[in-house]
Design a protein around this motif. Structure first.
Motif, PDB file in Angstrom:
ATOM      1  N   ASN A  13      36.776   8.914 -50.843  1.00 24.24           N
ATOM      2  CA  ASN A  13      36.901   8.114 -49.620  1.00 24.24           C
ATOM      3  C   ASN A  13      38.366   7.958 -49.236  1.00 24.24           C
ATOM      4  O   ASN A  13      38.762   8.156 -48.090  1.00 24.24           O
ATOM      5  CB  ASN A  13      36.293   6.725 -49.821  1.00 24.24           C
ATOM      6  CG  ASN A  13      34.783   6.771 -49.973  1.00 24.24           C
ATOM      7  OD1 ASN A  13      34.103   7.563 -49.325  1.00 24.24           O
ATOM      8  ND2 ASN A  13      34.253   5.910 -50.842  1.00 24.24           N
ATOM      9  N   ILE A  14      39.154   7.599 -50.251  1.00 22.06           N
ATOM     10  CA  ILE A  14      40.580   7.377 -50.006  1.00 22.06           C
ATOM     11  C   ILE A  14      41.235   8.668 -49.509  1.00 22.06           C
ATOM     12  O   ILE A  14      41.942   8.687 -48.502  1.00 22.06           O
ATOM     13  CB  ILE A  14      41.290   6.897 -51.292  1.00 22.06           C
ATOM     14  CG1 ILE A  14      40.649   5.600 -51.807  1.00 22.06           C
ATOM     15  CG2 ILE A  14      42.789   6.732 -51.065  1.00 22.06           C
ATOM     16  CD1 ILE A  14      40.785   4.419 -50.876  1.00 22.06           C
ATOM     17  N   LEU A  15      40.968   9.738 -50.215  1.00 25.09           N
ATOM     18  CA  LEU A  15      41.562  11.024 -49.860  1.00 25.09           C
ATOM     19  C   LEU A  15      41.211  11.418 -48.420  1.00 25.09           C
ATOM     20  O   LEU A  15      42.077  11.829 -47.641  1.00 25.09           O
ATOM     21  CB  LEU A  15      41.066  12.099 -50.834  1.00 25.09           C
ATOM     22  CG  LEU A  15      41.427  13.540 -50.462  1.00 25.09           C
ATOM     23  CD1 LEU A  15      42.934  13.755 -50.585  1.00 25.09           C
ATOM     24  CD2 LEU A  15      40.675  14.541 -51.340  1.00 25.09           C
ATOM     25  N   HIS A  16      39.934  11.283 -48.074  1.00 28.16           N
ATOM     26  CA  HIS A  16      39.509  11.703 -46.734  1.00 28.16           C
ATOM     27  C   HIS A  16      40.079  10.804 -45.647  1.00 28.16           C
ATOM     28  O   HIS A  16      40.376  11.277 -44.555  1.00 28.16           O
ATOM     29  CB  HIS A  16      37.982  11.770 -46.654  1.00 28.16           C
ATOM     30  CG  HIS A  16      37.444  13.083 -47.134  1.00 28.16           C
ATOM     31  ND1 HIS A  16      37.112  14.104 -46.273  1.00 28.16           N
ATOM     32  CD2 HIS A  16      37.226  13.547 -48.385  1.00 28.16           C
ATOM     33  CE1 HIS A  16      36.691  15.148 -46.983  1.00 28.16           C
ATOM     34  NE2 HIS A  16      36.751  14.832 -48.270  1.00 28.16           N
ATOM     35  N   TYR A  17      40.226   9.532 -45.961  1.00 33.55           N
ATOM     36  CA  TYR A  17      40.821   8.653 -44.957  1.00 33.55           C
ATOM     37  C   TYR A  17      42.279   9.049 -44.718  1.00 33.55           C
ATOM     38  O   TYR A  17      42.760   9.066 -43.591  1.00 33.55           O
ATOM     39  CB  TYR A  17      40.714   7.178 -45.370  1.00 33.55           C
ATOM     40  CG  TYR A  17      40.820   6.251 -44.178  1.00 33.55           C
ATOM     41  CD1 TYR A  17      39.681   5.711 -43.595  1.00 33.55           C
ATOM     42  CD2 TYR A  17      42.064   5.949 -43.615  1.00 33.55           C
ATOM     43  CE1 TYR A  17      39.763   4.885 -42.483  1.00 33.55           C
ATOM     44  CE2 TYR A  17      42.161   5.127 -42.507  1.00 33.55           C
ATOM     45  CZ  TYR A  17      41.015   4.593 -41.940  1.00 33.55           C
ATOM     46  OH  TYR A  17      41.105   3.788 -40.831  1.00 33.55           O
ATOM     47  N   GLN A  18      42.946   9.383 -45.805  1.00 31.49           N
ATOM     48  CA  GLN A  18      44.336   9.820 -45.664  1.00 31.49           C
ATOM     49  C   GLN A  18      44.425  11.119 -44.866  1.00 31.49           C
ATOM     50  O   GLN A  18      45.326  11.307 -44.048  1.00 31.49           O
ATOM     51  CB  GLN A  18      44.981   9.974 -47.044  1.00 31.49           C
ATOM     52  CG  GLN A  18      45.259   8.623 -47.692  1.00 31.49           C
ATOM     53  CD  GLN A  18      45.576   8.725 -49.175  1.00 31.49           C
ATOM     54  OE1 GLN A  18      45.187   9.692 -49.840  1.00 31.49           O
ATOM     55  NE2 GLN A  18      46.263   7.715 -49.707  1.00 31.49           N
TER      56      GLN A  18
ATOM     57  N   GLN B  66      32.817   2.282 -42.087  1.00 29.04           N
ATOM     58  CA  GLN B  66      31.463   1.952 -42.529  1.00 29.04           C
ATOM     59  C   GLN B  66      31.317   2.228 -44.023  1.00 29.04           C
ATOM     60  O   GLN B  66      31.552   3.346 -44.478  1.00 29.04           O
ATOM     61  CB  GLN B  66      30.437   2.788 -41.749  1.00 29.04           C
ATOM     62  CG  GLN B  66      28.997   2.477 -42.127  1.00 29.04           C
ATOM     63  CD  GLN B  66      28.012   3.484 -41.533  1.00 29.04           C
ATOM     64  OE1 GLN B  66      27.870   4.611 -42.019  1.00 29.04           O
ATOM     65  NE2 GLN B  66      27.354   3.093 -40.462  1.00 29.04           N
ATOM     66  N   TYR B  67      30.941   1.210 -44.776  1.00 32.71           N
ATOM     67  CA  TYR B  67      30.582   1.417 -46.180  1.00 32.71           C
ATOM     68  C   TYR B  67      29.098   1.772 -46.208  1.00 32.71           C
ATOM     69  O   TYR B  67      28.241   0.893 -46.087  1.00 32.71           O
ATOM     70  CB  TYR B  67      30.794   0.143 -46.994  1.00 32.71           C
ATOM     71  CG  TYR B  67      32.221  -0.177 -47.368  1.00 32.71           C
ATOM     72  CD1 TYR B  67      33.109  -0.718 -46.443  1.00 32.71           C
ATOM     73  CD2 TYR B  67      32.663   0.015 -48.685  1.00 32.71           C
ATOM     74  CE1 TYR B  67      34.409  -1.045 -46.810  1.00 32.71           C
ATOM     75  CE2 TYR B  67      33.967  -0.318 -49.056  1.00 32.71           C
ATOM     76  CZ  TYR B  67      34.833  -0.839 -48.113  1.00 32.71           C
ATOM     77  OH  TYR B  67      36.110  -1.186 -48.473  1.00 32.71           O
TER      78      TYR B  67
ATOM     79  N   ILE C  84      38.653  -0.419 -50.125  1.00 34.24           N
ATOM     80  CA  ILE C  84      39.217   0.746 -49.432  1.00 34.24           C
ATOM     81  C   ILE C  84      40.332   0.304 -48.479  1.00 34.24           C
ATOM     82  O   ILE C  84      41.423   0.897 -48.452  1.00 34.24           O
ATOM     83  CB  ILE C  84      38.120   1.511 -48.653  1.00 34.24           C
ATOM     84  CG1 ILE C  84      37.097   2.089 -49.640  1.00 34.24           C
ATOM     85  CG2 ILE C  84      38.724   2.604 -47.785  1.00 34.24           C
ATOM     86  CD1 ILE C  84      35.918   2.785 -48.988  1.00 34.24           C
ATOM     87  N   GLU C  85      40.066  -0.770 -47.730  1.00 34.64           N
ATOM     88  CA  GLU C  85      41.068  -1.268 -46.791  1.00 34.64           C
ATOM     89  C   GLU C  85      42.350  -1.642 -47.537  1.00 34.64           C
ATOM     90  O   GLU C  85      43.465  -1.355 -47.103  1.00 34.64           O
ATOM     91  CB  GLU C  85      40.583  -2.521 -46.046  1.00 34.64           C
ATOM     92  CG  GLU C  85      39.295  -2.353 -45.281  1.00 34.64           C
ATOM     93  CD  GLU C  85      38.095  -2.745 -46.118  1.00 34.64           C
ATOM     94  OE1 GLU C  85      37.819  -2.019 -47.108  1.00 34.64           O
ATOM     95  OE2 GLU C  85      37.441  -3.755 -45.816  1.00 34.64           O
TER      96      GLU C  85
ATOM     97  N   VAL D 134      41.060  -2.812 -38.996  1.00 29.85           N
ATOM     98  CA  VAL D 134      39.909  -1.931 -38.883  1.00 29.85           C
ATOM     99  C   VAL D 134      38.616  -2.720 -39.163  1.00 29.85           C
ATOM    100  O   VAL D 134      38.474  -3.315 -40.223  1.00 29.85           O
ATOM    101  CB  VAL D 134      40.029  -0.758 -39.883  1.00 29.85           C
ATOM    102  CG1 VAL D 134      38.777   0.111 -39.861  1.00 29.85           C
ATOM    103  CG2 VAL D 134      41.253   0.083 -39.558  1.00 29.85           C
ATOM    104  N   PRO D 135      37.685  -2.733 -38.204  1.00 32.23           N
ATOM    105  CA  PRO D 135      36.425  -3.433 -38.428  1.00 32.23           C
ATOM    106  C   PRO D 135      35.606  -2.729 -39.514  1.00 32.23           C
ATOM    107  O   PRO D 135      35.645  -1.505 -39.633  1.00 32.23           O
ATOM    108  CB  PRO D 135      35.685  -3.328 -37.088  1.00 32.23           C
ATOM    109  CG  PRO D 135      36.635  -2.725 -36.136  1.00 32.23           C
ATOM    110  CD  PRO D 135      37.748  -2.094 -36.892  1.00 32.23           C
TER     111      PRO D 135
END
Ligand SMILES: Nc1nc2c(ncn2[C@@H]2O[C@H](COP(=O)(O)OP(=O)(O)OP(=O)(O)O)[C@@H](O)[C@H]2O)c(=O)[nH]1
Ligand SMILES: [Mg+2]
Lengths: 193, 163
Positions: free
Chosen positions: A113-118, A139-140, A154-155, A163-164
């Protein structure tokens, strides 16, 4: 940067579901597609592998309705989450007006998740978009898994502030509409001519 | 960035549709479709009703952008023409400029020479038209933003609601 066609009186926005492989992007779009009224949606097109993984993208046009003299459309896309499809992700992200980031709540998927957000932030910057000022909703998904990642982790890890965040079980449709509603609202709020 | 793209979006499509209609008449093709690289249809002509141009625009844009990346890998900036040969129907896609492409569906592969020639001509005219309308088309057509947003937000709330 929505596309405004003054002659046909159409405005099109591009919405992209982003996230790691198997996080539930396609499940989200399938649920949105089947939930909204038939006269508001075009056909859902899925370019996928024989194992039901997204190969290039899923797509369907959603007719929001008429505003003033314009008909307003959201072009809905998902992209492939498998790591080696990075080039495809970049292409589909081009011209996006907003992103739903679908994270996978399983603990084993945390790093992904972290990698893809980056990677998302990096790709937006490639298009000269400031990720902090761009409509993104987090979205979780897969909240039905055993001991899901805690909301907030994650936030915190990524230093995200405005970010909502939504919880979802996309296969059941839980949280799916809430997520896209908030993202759509943000996309419209940022609209300017 | 935002403002710039908005301007290039404000296109006078009547002129473009006319060029495409002329193209159809000249080449006897089935459909001519102008789309941007985001996958949105800009204008079309011919028997559009026979084909889902919305879906087609999304797919062709994807195809073209994928091909461009492949081109880069082999040391080309991009391939300016894509040709798909079917049994009965064929598709000819050419680049108008960095952002816009033209796709033509036609029958009878022997027509390819004519298609190619007329496409090149049409792309030139369209490219020139786009360059002009980019600068001129902003004034009289302004949308009232506050009103637009209010209506749009209401529509969003009613569409994305569990029933
Ligand atoms: N338990 C559970 N399974 C889910 C949920 N959402 C999706 N899945 C399942 O997870 C798998 C992957 O879902 P997809 O929607 O195809 O995931 P994707 O993000 O589109 O995957 P890629 O296209 O490969 O990137 C499927 O087997 C879904 O049924 C959820 O909320 N809970
Ligand atoms: Mg998928």
């Amino acid at each position: 940067m929505p596309f405004i066609n003054y002659e046909n009186r159409e405005i099109s926005f591009k919405i992209v579901y982003y996230g790691p492989g198997m996080s539930g992007k396609t499940s989200n779009i399938i649920f949105v597609h089947k939930t909204i009224a038939e006269d508001k949606r075009g056909e859902l097109i899925s370019l996928k592998t024989s194992e039901e993984r997204t190969l290039f993208f899923d797509f369907f046009p959603l007719e929001l309705g008429h505003i003033a003299t314009f008909s307003v459309r959201f072009n809905m896309y998902t992209l492939p989450g498998q790591i080696y499809y990075e080039a495809s992700r970049r292409l589909i992200l081009d011209g996006a007006d907003g992103v739903v980031f679908v994270a996978d709540s399983q603990r084993s998927r945390y790093e992904r998740n972290i990698l893809h957000y980056q990677l998302l932030e990096k790709n937006l910057m490639l298009y000269k978009i400031n990720p902090k000022a761009f409509p993104i909703v987090l979205q979780y998904n897969k909240r039905d898994c055993d001991t899901p990642i805690e909301i907030g982790t994650i936030e915190k890890q990524l230093g995200l502030e405005d970010v909502p965040v939504f919880e979802a079980v996309a296969t059941r449709g839980d949280g799916v509409l809430e997520t896209i509603r908030e993202l759509s609202r943000r996309v419209i709020s940022q609209f300017e001519v | 960035m935002k403002a710039l793209t908005m301007e290039t979006s404000n296109i006078n499509t009547q002129k473009l549709s006319d060029v495409l209609s002329d193209f159809i008449a000249e080449t006897d093709s089935i459909v001519a479709l102008l789309l941007n690289k985001d996958g949105t249809a800009i204008a079309s002509a011919g028997s559009e009703n026979a084909i889902d141009t919305t879906a087609m625009a999304a797919l062709i844009a994807g195809m073209f952008s994928a091909t461009r990346e492949v081109a880069k890998m082999v040391g080309e900036h991009q391939f300016s023409i894509l040709l798909q040969q079917g049994e009965k129907r064929h598709i000819h896609i050419s680049l108008v400029n960095e952002h816009v492409m033209m796709a033509v569906v036609f029958e009878g592969f022997h027509r390819i020479g004519r298609i190619r020639y007329e496409s090149r001509k049409a792309c030139k005219t369209i490219g020139a038209a786009l360059a002009i309308t980019d600068q001129t088309n902003n004034n009289q057509k302004v949308i009232s933003i506050p009103e637009f947003k209010e209506v749009a937000l209401n529509l969003i709330d009613s569409i994305f609601t569990n029933k």
